[in-house]
Design a protein around this motif. Structure first.
Motif, PDB file in Angstrom:
ATOM      1  N   SER A 129       0.811  -1.228   0.000  1.00  0.00           N
ATOM      2  CA  SER A 129       0.000   0.000   0.000  1.00  0.00           C
ATOM      3  C   SER A 129       0.841   1.273   0.000  1.00  0.00           C
ATOM      4  O   SER A 129       0.368   2.325  -0.416  1.00  0.00           O
ATOM      5  N   ARG A 134       2.954  -1.198  -4.515  1.00  0.00           N
ATOM      6  CA  ARG A 134       1.666  -0.513  -4.684  1.00  0.00           C
ATOM      7  C   ARG A 134       1.299  -0.370  -6.165  1.00  0.00           C
ATOM      8  O   ARG A 134       0.144  -0.625  -6.547  1.00  0.00           O
ATOM      9  N   TRP A 271      -5.473   2.456  -2.422  1.00  0.00           N
ATOM     10  CA  TRP A 271      -5.537   2.067  -3.835  1.00  0.00           C
ATOM     11  C   TRP A 271      -6.731   2.767  -4.471  1.00  0.00           C
ATOM     12  O   TRP A 271      -7.537   2.135  -5.178  1.00  0.00           O
TER      13      TRP A 271
END
Length: 275
Positions: A129, A134, A271
């Motif tokens: 994250s 990511r 996200w």
């Protein structure tokens, strides 16, 4: 008399920022150490170390980017000598699980003459994250080496909670806490949990270590790729494929599950473009 502050090295990093925030939330005076902070700290500038450590009661020590980098252990040895010279009472070291150079760094702290606590951590869940994984997650893929090797991936907030407890509570000096998540997961398992959390498919793609190196080199260069690929080769061989009770031992509660991390990160917008 004002209590002495706790120096947090790497205060803008994944764990350091959390440790500093949690200490401040508990009312402890914190000295944030980073290249651009009011108290500059730079591993590449030894002249910044003594001013940052002076008058600090304790220090949370992380090495960026990793203790496996060439020269890291030697710099850590110089740092703890400085800490001893200026009277720091307690060092809490973040170490890596299953890493040869991290073990050498741990030994440096053990032999420093300063009280210590070692937090030896598994792979970070927040790499998905906040870190280099990511972008692949946003693209719907999880290209990782290691085949079906399982890892007890760990929420960084658990690391921060253990570090804060060690820095502020009695009974943690001289302890080694090997901290992991509560269950073993393959990268395919993690992809499924991330799919559930984001509401879109994320597919694990098994790749070779050579391809892993090439992917990192594209964004970080060959030197960084060399080190992180070496760590991946070292730690994704099955040696870490077991859980530990380090979080329970330090905090009296179990570690957070990866599914809880993924849901929380999705709700927080980690996200956002994929949700």
């Amino acid at each position: 008399m004002q209590p002495k502050p706790i120096l947090v090295i790497g205060a803008t990093g994944k764990t350091g920022s959390r440790v500093a925030a949690k200490l401040e939330a508990k009312g402890h005076p914190v000295r944030r150490g980073s290249r651009n902070s009011a108290t500059p700290f730079d591993w590449e500038a030894p002249e910044t170390w003594a001013p940052a450590l002076s008058d600090a009661r304790a220090a949370y020590v992380t090495y960026f980017p990793d203790l496996a980098f060439p020269g890291a252990v030697e710099k850590l040895e110089s740092l703890v000598e400085t800490a001893n010279d200026v009277g720091v009472e307690h060092l809490v070291l973040l170490s890596g699980r299953g890493e040869h150079h991290a073990r050498l760094g741990e030994q440096v702290v053990r032999n420093s003459g300063v009280d210590f606590t070692i937090v030896r951590a598994a792979w970070f869940a927040q790499n998905f994250s906040e870190g280099y994984l990511r972008d692949p997650v946003l693209a719907g893929v999880l290209p990782m080496p290691g085949g079906d090797i399982a890892e007890p991936i760990l929420d960084i907030d658990d690391i921060a909670d253990v570090a804060v407890a060690a820095l502020t509570e009695e009974g943690h000096r001289g302890q080694l806490y090997e901290v992991t998540g509560p269950r073993l997961m393959t990268f395919a398992d993690m992809a499924r949990e991330l799919s559930e959390a984001t509401g879109r498919p994320i597919r694990h793609i098994p790749i070779s270590f050579e391809d892993f190196h090439a992917n990192i080199a594209q964004s970080g260069g060959d030197f960084v790729a060399d080190v992180f690929t070496a760590i991946a080769r070292e730690t994704l061989d099955g040696r870490n494929a077991h859980t530990t009770d380090g979080v329970i031992g330090a905090l009296g509660r179990p570690p957070r599950d990866f599914a809880d991390f993924a849901r929380g990160a999705a709700i927080a917008g980690a996200w956002a473009s994929a949700a």
